[in-house]
Scaffold this active site. Structure first.
Site, PDB file in Angstrom:
ATOM      1  N   ARG A 211       0.878  -1.184   0.000  1.00  0.00           N
ATOM      2  CA  ARG A 211       0.000   0.000   0.000  1.00  0.00           C
ATOM      3  C   ARG A 211       0.908   1.225   0.000  1.00  0.00           C
ATOM      4  O   ARG A 211       1.994   1.218   0.602  1.00  0.00           O
ATOM      5  CB  ARG A 211      -0.895   0.005   1.257  1.00  0.00           C
ATOM      6  CG  ARG A 211      -2.067  -0.992   1.179  1.00  0.00           C
ATOM      7  CD  ARG A 211      -3.095  -0.598   0.141  1.00  0.00           C
ATOM      8  NE  ARG A 211      -4.241  -1.507   0.065  1.00  0.00           N
ATOM      9  CZ  ARG A 211      -4.334  -2.514  -0.806  1.00  0.00           C
ATOM     10  NH1 ARG A 211      -3.309  -2.771  -1.622  1.00  0.00           N
ATOM     11  NH2 ARG A 211      -5.411  -3.291  -0.849  1.00  0.00           N
ATOM     12  N   GLU A 240      -3.174   7.832  -4.216  1.00  0.00           N
ATOM     13  CA  GLU A 240      -4.002   7.267  -5.296  1.00  0.00           C
ATOM     14  C   GLU A 240      -5.456   7.751  -5.175  1.00  0.00           C
ATOM     15  O   GLU A 240      -5.948   7.865  -4.050  1.00  0.00           O
ATOM     16  CB  GLU A 240      -4.061   5.738  -5.170  1.00  0.00           C
ATOM     17  CG  GLU A 240      -2.831   4.999  -5.545  1.00  0.00           C
ATOM     18  CD  GLU A 240      -3.002   3.478  -5.357  1.00  0.00           C
ATOM     19  OE1 GLU A 240      -4.134   2.969  -5.463  1.00  0.00           O
ATOM     20  OE2 GLU A 240      -1.984   2.847  -5.074  1.00  0.00           O
ATOM     21  N   HIS A 257      -1.144   0.621  -9.785  1.00  0.00           N
ATOM     22  CA  HIS A 257      -1.728  -0.338  -8.832  1.00  0.00           C
ATOM     23  C   HIS A 257      -2.314  -1.540  -9.593  1.00  0.00           C
ATOM     24  O   HIS A 257      -3.482  -1.887  -9.430  1.00  0.00           O
ATOM     25  CB  HIS A 257      -2.802   0.347  -7.978  1.00  0.00           C
ATOM     26  CG  HIS A 257      -3.168  -0.442  -6.753  1.00  0.00           C
ATOM     27  ND1 HIS A 257      -3.715   0.140  -5.632  1.00  0.00           N
ATOM     28  CD2 HIS A 257      -3.082  -1.758  -6.474  1.00  0.00           C
ATOM     29  CE1 HIS A 257      -3.962  -0.809  -4.731  1.00  0.00           C
ATOM     30  NE2 HIS A 257      -3.585  -1.971  -5.224  1.00  0.00           N
TER      31      HIS A 257
HETATM   32  N1  LIG Z   1      -0.491  -3.975  -5.602  1.00  0.00           N
HETATM   33  C1  LIG Z   1      -1.369  -4.945  -5.655  1.00  0.00           C
HETATM   34  O1  LIG Z   1      -2.020  -5.167  -6.687  1.00  0.00           O
HETATM   35  C2  LIG Z   1      -1.579  -5.824  -4.465  1.00  0.00           C
HETATM   36  C3  LIG Z   1      -1.303  -5.366  -3.187  1.00  0.00           C
HETATM   37  N2  LIG Z   1      -1.439  -6.204  -2.102  1.00  0.00           N
HETATM   38  C4  LIG Z   1      -1.074  -5.682  -0.787  1.00  0.00           C
HETATM   39  O2  LIG Z   1      -0.026  -6.518  -0.268  1.00  0.00           O
HETATM   40  C5  LIG Z   1      -0.325  -6.880   1.075  1.00  0.00           C
HETATM   41  C6  LIG Z   1       0.224  -8.273   1.343  1.00  0.00           C
HETATM   42  O3  LIG Z   1      -0.527  -9.210   0.589  1.00  0.00           O
HETATM   43  P1  LIG Z   1      -0.598 -10.714   1.090  1.00  0.00           P
HETATM   44  O4  LIG Z   1       0.761 -11.317   1.108  1.00  0.00           O
HETATM   45  O5  LIG Z   1      -1.686 -11.377   0.316  1.00  0.00           O
HETATM   46  O6  LIG Z   1      -1.087 -10.512   2.608  1.00  0.00           O
HETATM   47  P2  LIG Z   1      -0.884 -11.506   3.833  1.00  0.00           P
HETATM   48  O7  LIG Z   1      -1.798 -11.026   4.899  1.00  0.00           O
HETATM   49  O8  LIG Z   1      -0.946 -12.915   3.367  1.00  0.00           O
HETATM   50  O9  LIG Z   1       0.643 -11.245   4.285  1.00  0.00           O
HETATM   51  C7  LIG Z   1       1.032 -10.059   4.933  1.00  0.00           C
HETATM   52  C8  LIG Z   1       2.208 -10.412   5.844  1.00  0.00           C
HETATM   53  O10 LIG Z   1       2.731  -9.196   6.398  1.00  0.00           O
HETATM   54  C9  LIG Z   1       3.131  -9.477   7.727  1.00  0.00           C
HETATM   55  N3  LIG Z   1       3.291  -8.234   8.492  1.00  0.00           N
HETATM   56  C10 LIG Z   1       2.333  -7.527   9.133  1.00  0.00           C
HETATM   57  N4  LIG Z   1       2.899  -6.454   9.750  1.00  0.00           N
HETATM   58  C11 LIG Z   1       4.232  -6.496   9.449  1.00  0.00           C
HETATM   59  C12 LIG Z   1       5.340  -5.671   9.777  1.00  0.00           C
HETATM   60  N5  LIG Z   1       5.199  -4.583  10.553  1.00  0.00           N
HETATM   61  N6  LIG Z   1       6.571  -6.002   9.298  1.00  0.00           N
HETATM   62  C13 LIG Z   1       6.730  -7.110   8.516  1.00  0.00           C
HETATM   63  N7  LIG Z   1       5.714  -7.953   8.184  1.00  0.00           N
HETATM   64  C14 LIG Z   1       4.486  -7.628   8.650  1.00  0.00           C
HETATM   65  C15 LIG Z   1       2.041 -10.400   8.252  1.00  0.00           C
HETATM   66  O11 LIG Z   1       2.501 -11.111   9.387  1.00  0.00           O
HETATM   67  C16 LIG Z   1       1.810 -11.290   7.033  1.00  0.00           C
HETATM   68  O12 LIG Z   1       2.619 -12.451   7.086  1.00  0.00           O
HETATM   69  C17 LIG Z   1      -1.849  -6.815   1.177  1.00  0.00           C
HETATM   70  O13 LIG Z   1      -2.261  -6.509   2.511  1.00  0.00           O
HETATM   71  C18 LIG Z   1      -2.206  -5.686   0.212  1.00  0.00           C
HETATM   72  O14 LIG Z   1      -2.229  -4.462   0.923  1.00  0.00           O
HETATM   73  C19 LIG Z   1      -1.836  -7.503  -2.232  1.00  0.00           C
HETATM   74  C20 LIG Z   1      -2.159  -7.994  -3.487  1.00  0.00           C
HETATM   75  C21 LIG Z   1      -2.128  -7.171  -4.677  1.00  0.00           C
HETATM   76  O1  LIG Z   2      -5.815  -7.274  -3.482  1.00  0.00           O
HETATM   77  C1  LIG Z   2      -5.328  -6.186  -3.092  1.00  0.00           C
HETATM   78  O2  LIG Z   2      -5.134  -5.853  -1.916  1.00  0.00           O
HETATM   79  C2  LIG Z   2      -4.971  -5.209  -4.118  1.00  0.00           C
HETATM   80  O3  LIG Z   2      -4.255  -4.254  -3.891  1.00  0.00           O
HETATM   81  C3  LIG Z   2      -5.631  -5.334  -5.425  1.00  0.00           C
HETATM   82  O4  LIG Z   2      -4.730  -5.335  -6.471  1.00  0.00           O
HETATM   83  C4  LIG Z   2      -6.536  -4.166  -5.489  1.00  0.00           C
HETATM   84  O5  LIG Z   2      -7.137  -4.097  -6.693  1.00  0.00           O
HETATM   85  P1  LIG Z   2      -8.559  -3.322  -6.712  1.00  0.00           P
HETATM   86  O6  LIG Z   2      -9.389  -4.007  -5.661  1.00  0.00           O
HETATM   87  O7  LIG Z   2      -8.292  -1.911  -6.335  1.00  0.00           O
HETATM   88  O8  LIG Z   2      -9.036  -3.526  -8.108  1.00  0.00           O
END
Ligand SMILES: NC(=O)C1=CN([C@@H]2O[C@H](COP(=O)(O)OP(=O)(O)OC[C@H]3O[C@@H](n4cnc5c(N)ncnc54)[C@H](O)[C@@H]3O)[C@@H](O)[C@H]2O)C=CC1
Ligand SMILES: O=C(O)C(=O)[C@H](O)COP(=O)(O)O
EC number: 1.1.1.290
Length: 377
Positions: A211, A240, A257
């Site tokens: 984020r 954003e 994004h």
């Molecule tokens: N740009 C994009 O299109 C996307 C962005 N995201 C973002 O990426 C993040 C991570 O995605 P996932 O791996 O699916 O989530 P997840 O919840 O599986 O993994 C997040 C990890 O971060 C760790 N964490 C929490 N606080 C922390 C800290 N202070 N320092 C280090 N680690 C910490 C947690 O323990 C967890 O293991 C999501 O929360 C979302 O905001 C996710 C998917 C797509």
């Molecule tokens: O899954 C997440 O978290 C993400 O950041 C997604 O890529 C967000 O995509 P939208 O929901 O904004 O289309």
């Protein structure tokens, strides 16, 4: 059932349309007025779901087709008994392949080998763990930082967890995969602040697909303007959909994004929400993913043992990140340009859509570990 859905979520009518009244709305425009007499709300990350939005008591089910949930007031939903589901992990492969594409693009441009670098992964959940596994399988060194996970000590891996400070001082590349957390024991809001930015080694590569606010964008712009030598890849931005054009001018790769945007990830996410919806409302219908899952689109034959140069060619064949960087630079200054890019994003595919023929055993093992389909001659 009356369902309100973000109009940019695919397959809604195919999945939910049979027995329900579907109302679609632009995600950022969904208001309390739209929610009146709605049972089910399905959103993306662009819709803040909180008391202000849900002043009507008809809502029973909220789903977000995302991994991140910082746009959802989960305490409020729990307090009023509103069932909440999200789609964790469905876009992990897409983000990992985005990070690989960025790393290999920088390696090609700046003529270095990733095997000579140490990659610090901050946040080792669905995305971070898959990234670790694929980098490790290709012999690339990683350092892992995830205090919440380390504290739970549920990790199966032999690696010892490192502190964030250790990664800042030792990693050549830092990639962030944490949720956006404002308080508690391990907040991530502005975890990369001016002090961290100034402490980073010269030419450190900073990648943020988590984020925008995990990195203090104002501080990042300041150090870059003052000549700090960093290589920056941003897919997420603190403001954003409005973008800091000065910051965009300094980053090496800037995208709208879309790191998690592949046809496969979007299909998986909305299918998961649909199945949770059916479970909650006791609807006996399970959708067959293959109906939605796109078929394999291409086939390649490898003539030699795979190395970083050859892997880079395969990565670019499936997804060329430079095109997304150019796209954002072209439309960033256009009113609504950021959201338009996301809405019209071409159907990027995952490595699993690539079928690679090779009669070299080493290649089969590596490609399978990287998530590509392989077939022997
Ligand atoms: N740009 C994009 O299109 C996307 C962005 N995201 C973002 O990426 C993040 C991570 O995605 P996932 O791996 O699916 O989530 P997840 O919840 O599986 O993994 C997040 C990890 O971060 C760790 N964490 C929490 N606080 C922390 C800290 N202070 N320092 C280090 N680690 C910490 C947690 O323990 C967890 O293991 C999501 O929360 C979302 O905001 C996710 C998917 C797509
Ligand atoms: O899954 C997440 O978290 C993400 O950041 C997604 O890529 C967000 O995509 P939208 O929901 O904004 O289309």
């Amino acid at each position: 059932m009356r369902i309100l859905v973000d109009k940019d979520i695919p397959y809604i009518h195919k999945l939910f349309g049979l027995h329900n009244k579907i109302v679609v709305c632009a995600g950022r425009a969904i208001s309390a007025k739209d929610i009146r007499n709605i049972d089910t709300l399905i959103v993306r990350s662009v819709t803040k779901v909180n008391r202000k939005l849900l002043d009507d008591d008809s809502i029973k089910f909220v789903g977000t087709a995302t991994s991140g949930v910082d746009h959802i007031d989960q305490d409020y939903l729990k307090k009023y008994g509103i069932n909440f589901v999200y789609a964790p992990g469905n876009n992990a492969a897409a983000v990992v392949e985005y990070v690989f594409a960025a790393l290999f693009w920088l390696a090609e441009r700046d003529r270095f080998f990733l095997r000579d670098k140490i990659i610090g992964i901050v946040g080792v959940g669905h995305v971070g763990n898959l990234l670790y596994e694929r980098l490790h399988s290709f012999g690339i060194h990683t350092l892992l930082c995830d205090p919440p996970l380390a504290k739970k000590n549920i990790s199966k891996r032999k690696h010892s967890w490192k502190s964030f400070e250790k990664l800042v001082s030792e990693a050549d590349i830092l990639t962030f995969h944490t949720p956006l957390i404002y308080n508690g024991n391990y907040p991530t809001w502005h975890m990369v602040d001016i002090d961290v930015l100034e402490a980073l080694p010269t030419n450190c590569i900073l990648i943020n697909t988590s984020r925008g606010s995990v990195i203090d964008n104002h501080a990042l712009l300041k150090v870059l303007e003052h000549g700090k030598k960093l290589k920056v890849v941003l897919d997420v931005w603190e403001t954003e959909p409005e973008l800091s054009l000065p910051l965009l001018s300094y980053v090496d790769i800037g995208t709208a994004h879309i790191a998690g945007y592949t046809l496969e990830s979007k299909t998986r996410s909305i299918t998961q929400i649909y199945n949770e919806y059916c479970k909650f409302f006791n609807i006996f219908d399970t959708v067959n993913l293959s109906e939605l899952e796109p078929s394999v689109i291409c086939y390649l034959k490898l003539q030699r043992k795979i190395d970083e140069m050859l892997l880079n060619k395969l990565i670019k064949f499936v997804y060329n990140i430079h095109c997304d960087d150019l796209l954002l630079r072209q439309f960033a200054a256009v009113q609504g340009g950021f959201d338009k890019i996301r809405r019209r994003y071409l159907d990027r595919r995952e490595w699993s859509s690539l079928c690679v023929e090779t009669d070299i055993d080493y290649n089969n093992e590596i490609l399978a570990n990287l998530g590509m389909n392989t077939c022997c001659t």
